[in-house]
Scaffold this motif. Structure first.
Motif, PDB file in Angstrom:
ATOM      1  N   THR A  18      55.124  35.083  31.870  1.00 39.22           N
ATOM      2  CA  THR A  18      54.343  34.287  31.083  1.00 39.22           C
ATOM      3  C   THR A  18      53.156  33.413  31.122  1.00 39.22           C
ATOM      4  O   THR A  18      53.556  32.929  31.950  1.00 39.22           O
ATOM      5  CB  THR A  18      55.222  34.165  30.005  1.00 39.22           C
ATOM      6  OG1 THR A  18      55.888  35.110  29.296  1.00 39.22           O
ATOM      7  CG2 THR A  18      54.645  34.086  28.740  1.00 39.22           C
ATOM      8  N   LYS A  19      52.116  34.080  30.953  1.00 39.32           N
ATOM      9  CA  LYS A  19      51.143  33.189  30.968  1.00 39.32           C
ATOM     10  C   LYS A  19      51.135  32.158  29.635  1.00 39.32           C
ATOM     11  O   LYS A  19      51.186  32.243  28.484  1.00 39.32           O
ATOM     12  CB  LYS A  19      49.813  34.084  30.808  1.00 39.32           C
ATOM     13  CG  LYS A  19      49.520  35.002  31.829  1.00 39.32           C
ATOM     14  CD  LYS A  19      48.696  34.660  32.660  1.00 39.32           C
ATOM     15  CE  LYS A  19      48.447  35.296  34.082  1.00 39.32           C
ATOM     16  NZ  LYS A  19      47.623  35.967  33.774  1.00 39.32           N
ATOM     17  N   LEU A  20      50.818  30.686  30.687  1.00 41.17           N
ATOM     18  CA  LEU A  20      50.533  29.990  29.712  1.00 41.17           C
ATOM     19  C   LEU A  20      48.720  29.286  29.735  1.00 41.17           C
ATOM     20  O   LEU A  20      49.021  28.935  30.791  1.00 41.17           O
ATOM     21  CB  LEU A  20      51.144  28.741  30.544  1.00 41.17           C
ATOM     22  CG  LEU A  20      50.711  26.578  30.260  1.00 41.17           C
ATOM     23  CD1 LEU A  20      51.260  26.660  28.680  1.00 41.17           C
ATOM     24  CD2 LEU A  20      51.626  26.142  30.882  1.00 41.17           C
ATOM     25  N   TRP A  64      50.311  31.538  18.410  1.00 46.05           N
ATOM     26  CA  TRP A  64      50.165  30.663  20.337  1.00 46.05           C
ATOM     27  C   TRP A  64      50.999  29.681  19.131  1.00 46.05           C
ATOM     28  O   TRP A  64      50.495  28.948  18.545  1.00 46.05           O
ATOM     29  CB  TRP A  64      48.418  30.548  20.285  1.00 46.05           C
ATOM     30  CG  TRP A  64      48.276  31.826  20.584  1.00 46.05           C
ATOM     31  CD1 TRP A  64      47.773  32.675  19.627  1.00 46.05           C
ATOM     32  CD2 TRP A  64      48.143  32.965  22.012  1.00 46.05           C
ATOM     33  NE1 TRP A  64      46.912  34.152  20.548  1.00 46.05           N
ATOM     34  CE2 TRP A  64      47.484  33.890  21.259  1.00 46.05           C
ATOM     35  CE3 TRP A  64      48.817  32.855  22.864  1.00 46.05           C
ATOM     36  CZ2 TRP A  64      47.473  34.378  22.625  1.00 46.05           C
ATOM     37  CZ3 TRP A  64      48.639  33.482  24.143  1.00 46.05           C
ATOM     38  CH2 TRP A  64      47.735  34.298  24.259  1.00 46.05           C
ATOM     39  N   ILE A 105      51.365  28.910  24.233  1.00 43.23           N
ATOM     40  CA  ILE A 105      51.860  30.571  24.597  1.00 43.23           C
ATOM     41  C   ILE A 105      52.107  30.858  23.260  1.00 43.23           C
ATOM     42  O   ILE A 105      52.498  30.473  22.846  1.00 43.23           O
ATOM     43  CB  ILE A 105      53.296  29.835  25.213  1.00 43.23           C
ATOM     44  CG1 ILE A 105      52.597  29.769  26.342  1.00 43.23           C
ATOM     45  CG2 ILE A 105      54.384  30.596  25.749  1.00 43.23           C
ATOM     46  CD1 ILE A 105      54.513  28.715  27.297  1.00 43.23           C
ATOM     47  N   SER A 106      52.174  32.196  23.767  1.00 40.84           N
ATOM     48  CA  SER A 106      52.132  33.499  21.944  1.00 40.84           C
ATOM     49  C   SER A 106      53.264  33.187  22.089  1.00 40.84           C
ATOM     50  O   SER A 106      54.528  33.033  22.657  1.00 40.84           O
ATOM     51  CB  SER A 106      51.840  34.660  22.521  1.00 40.84           C
ATOM     52  OG  SER A 106      52.080  35.757  22.775  1.00 40.84           O
ATOM     53  N   GLN A 120      54.782  31.339  33.925  1.00 34.47           N
ATOM     54  CA  GLN A 120      56.023  30.776  33.993  1.00 34.47           C
ATOM     55  C   GLN A 120      57.083  32.048  34.318  1.00 34.47           C
ATOM     56  O   GLN A 120      56.860  32.997  33.813  1.00 34.47           O
ATOM     57  CB  GLN A 120      55.331  30.283  33.070  1.00 34.47           C
ATOM     58  CG  GLN A 120      54.574  29.540  32.647  1.00 34.47           C
ATOM     59  CD  GLN A 120      54.000  28.162  33.501  1.00 34.47           C
ATOM     60  OE1 GLN A 120      55.197  27.695  33.423  1.00 34.47           O
ATOM     61  NE2 GLN A 120      52.945  27.813  33.617  1.00 34.47           N
ATOM     62  N   VAL A 132      60.837  30.015  28.016  1.00 35.79           N
ATOM     63  CA  VAL A 132      59.700  31.737  27.996  1.00 35.79           C
ATOM     64  C   VAL A 132      61.066  32.738  28.057  1.00 35.79           C
ATOM     65  O   VAL A 132      61.824  32.367  28.726  1.00 35.79           O
ATOM     66  CB  VAL A 132      59.564  31.513  29.470  1.00 35.79           C
ATOM     67  CG1 VAL A 132      58.308  32.786  30.256  1.00 35.79           C
ATOM     68  CG2 VAL A 132      58.142  30.075  28.972  1.00 35.79           C
ATOM     69  N   TYR A 143      56.389  35.544  23.395  1.00 37.84           N
ATOM     70  CA  TYR A 143      57.549  34.599  24.667  1.00 37.84           C
ATOM     71  C   TYR A 143      58.134  33.307  24.950  1.00 37.84           C
ATOM     72  O   TYR A 143      58.339  32.944  25.407  1.00 37.84           O
ATOM     73  CB  TYR A 143      56.025  35.009  25.642  1.00 37.84           C
ATOM     74  CG  TYR A 143      55.523  36.447  25.594  1.00 37.84           C
ATOM     75  CD1 TYR A 143      56.230  37.247  26.013  1.00 37.84           C
ATOM     76  CD2 TYR A 143      54.629  36.690  26.343  1.00 37.84           C
ATOM     77  CE1 TYR A 143      56.351  38.705  26.389  1.00 37.84           C
ATOM     78  CE2 TYR A 143      53.970  37.877  26.476  1.00 37.84           C
ATOM     79  CZ  TYR A 143      55.094  38.811  26.423  1.00 37.84           C
ATOM     80  OH  TYR A 143      54.273  39.746  26.529  1.00 37.84           O
TER      81      TYR A 143
END
Length: 559
Positions: free
Chosen positions: A259-261, A304, A318-319, A275, A254, A322
């Protein structure tokens, strides 16, 4: 046209052959990967998700970073083949469709295909962009610049191919010839700005080229064409590899804290847990496009990746904005201090993960180092990846340097200062040069001879920037006074006369006996009274200046 006809017609269209030649099986294959997303009709734009898929796969089929192709299409048409009236999108330069393709002397069939078929339009635009990349080859005519050592996978290496896609013209010069200012309104800079905003969420900044004024040349009245004077650029910052090259099984990390999972769906409005920076995951499948109906569905270009944590406890999406390969981030990230650096202040140190030792003692994350000294910081993460940083804190001002005497005959200035410090030399208050002291503290400057009375000054600056008090000396007079002449002295003479340096003292000796003394007048003449001397006696005429320098001339008394 309904999608069933387009699917059948696609193979026919591609098999007829593209502008650059016959279509290969791979070229026919990339578009079919997106046809299951819905109908494609002439006069109506496909869904945002499907256009994302088409642009992505067209780019990958030519080994072009999809981030680049998507941003070009955004700049050209905002991802539109048709306007709201069902007419093909076109500009005032006869650009056609989503890629705004402009061809010289196209056939009627080609124009129709570019107008009606978004797939063919994308394919043609990507082919053109691919041809522009080839202009970076040193044997190409014309030739465009490149990043030394970078390949097709590096996003920044497409800066000049993107420029060429629009035109190698003065308006796309990164530097204004009129005043040397950076031109941020070029076509390619606008495209790269879109990459930052829509493929990286505006958190990542692509590396800038170190442009200089003479890299580009054109007349400000546009009477002559555009010329490149530099073709290979060296970029020292970390370049950005396309995120679409990640694949199943890759170990990734990451790249942004918190960062969002996303736990369920590939979308930013799906529930997710934050994360930490450098958290390690494994990619578990192919990338997916943003789920229909999400808040970022019609805004962002990224895709994604399905991932799971290395311990298997976490999974989700995750995008691509990131994620980066683990090989690119193998060590913990330390902030607040840099390797081989010197500081004249307290230093607060933080690290993103792991444990740390400072000179062998446990160091708490976020603590401050305050004492002077040399330090070694070792940070180790849970996978034993290690970052080692050596630094020095020195808050003590260096001592005043010493300086050896300097005369008007000297051609060097020497002395001692703090070892490793930078000594600066000034003459009469005007800076001259600097030098670094040796390990034993010795410094040496070469100078031209200076007049007596000139002020020579030195200061020492240590590695952290502290400057010592100055050491100053006056240039001393070591030049013997001039004796221009001593007139003849006879056995009847009661004076010794001649000319010498103004205001100097004059002494006359017979052997070791002083027989007369006087001074040189303001006109440079002297006359010293003596008693008459016997013929053939030798006399020494001394001239002594105010600094005590002396010079003599021997004369013989004649009859």
């Amino acid at each position: 046209m309904k999608s069933i006809f387009l699917k059948l017609g696609l193979l026919t269209t591609l098999s007829v052959g593209l502008i650059a030649g016959k279509a290969s099986a791979e070229e026919m294959d990339w578009a079919t990967k997106c046809l299951s997303m819905g109908d494609i009709q002439t006069g109506k734009n496909p869904s945002y998700q499907q256009i994302n898929c088409l642009l992505t796969n067209a780019a990958l089929s030519k080994n072009i970073p999809p981030e680049v192709v998507k941003a070009v299409a955004e700049q050209e048409s905002a991802w539109r083949q048709f306007d709201e009236n069902g007419e093909v999108v076109s500009d005032d330069k006869n650009g056609i469709g989503i890629m705004q393709v402009t061809l010289k002397d196209p056939t009627e069939e080609t124009l129709k295909r570019l107008t009606d078929d978004i797939i063919y339009n994308i394919e043609t635009g990507v082919n053109i962009l691919n041809e522009k990349y080839k202009l970076q080859n040193p044997s190409s005519v014309p030739r465009i610049p490149r990043i030394a050592g970078a390949g097709r996978e590096i996003i920044e290496n497409w800066y000049f191919p993107v420029m060429a896609y629009n035109g190698i013209v003065p308006s796309n010069s990164p530097i204004f010839r009129s005043d040397g200012a950076r031109n941020w309104y070029t076509y390619q800079d606008q495209v790269f700005s879109k990459i930052e905003r829509q493929s990286f969420y505006d958190d990542t900044k692509l590396v800038q080229y170190p442009f200089e004024y003479n890299d580009f040349e054109y007349k400000t009245d546009f009477s002559t064409g555009f010329k490149f004077n530099k073709f290979d650029y060296v970029l020292t910052d970390v370049l950005h590899e396309s995120g679409y090259l990640l694949k199943k099984g890759d170990v990734v990390i990451v790249t942004e804290n918190k960062t969002k999972l996303r736990e369920v769906h590939p979308t930013s409005d799906s529930n997710g847990s934050e994360q930490p920076l450098n958290k390690t995951f494994i990619i578990t499948g192919d990338f997916e496009y943003t789920k229909l109906g999400s808040e970022d569905y019609n805004e962002k270009h990224y895709v994604w990746f399905p991932v799971k944590s290395t311990d298997g406890a976490l999974s989700g999406y995750i995008s691509s904005a990131y994620l980066a390969k683990k090989k690119d981030f193998v060590s913990p990230i330390v902030t607040g201090v840099k390797n081989n650096s010197n500081y004249n202040k307290d230093v607060k140190i933080t690290f993103d993960e792991g444990t740390a030792l400072l000179n062998g003692a446990i160091f708490k994350n976020g603590a401050t180092v305050t004492k002077d000294g040399k330090y070694t910081l070792v940070v180790k993460d849970e996978e034993s990846n290690t970052t080692t940083i050596k630094f020095t804190i020195d808050k003590t001002r260096p001592v005043t340097p010493s300086m050896n005497s300097v005369s008007d005959l000297s051609t060097t200035v020497t002395g001692k200062a703090e070892a490793g410090s930078t000594v600066k030399l000034s003459i009469n208050g005007k800076y001259q040069k600097n030098t670094t002291t040796a390990s034993n503290g010795i410094y040496k400057f070469t100078i031209s001879k200076q007049k007596a009375g000139t002020t020579i000054s030195v200061t020492a600056t240590d590695k952290v920037g502290y400057v010592s008090a100055p050491k100053s000396l006056k240039v001393v007079d070591k030049t013997p006074p001039a004796i221009q002449s001593v007139n003849k002295v006879t056995s009847k003479s009661k004076t010794v006369t001649g000319s010498a340096e103004k205001y100097a003292s004059v002494k006359i000796y017979r052997g070791s006996t002083l027989i007369g003394k006087g001074s040189v007048y303001s006109n440079g003449k002297f006359s010293v009274a003596i008693k008459t001397q016997k013929a053939n006696t030798y006399l020494k005429v001394y001239v002594i200046d105010k600094a005590g320098n002396k010079k003599y001339r021997t004369i013989k008394v004649v009859k």
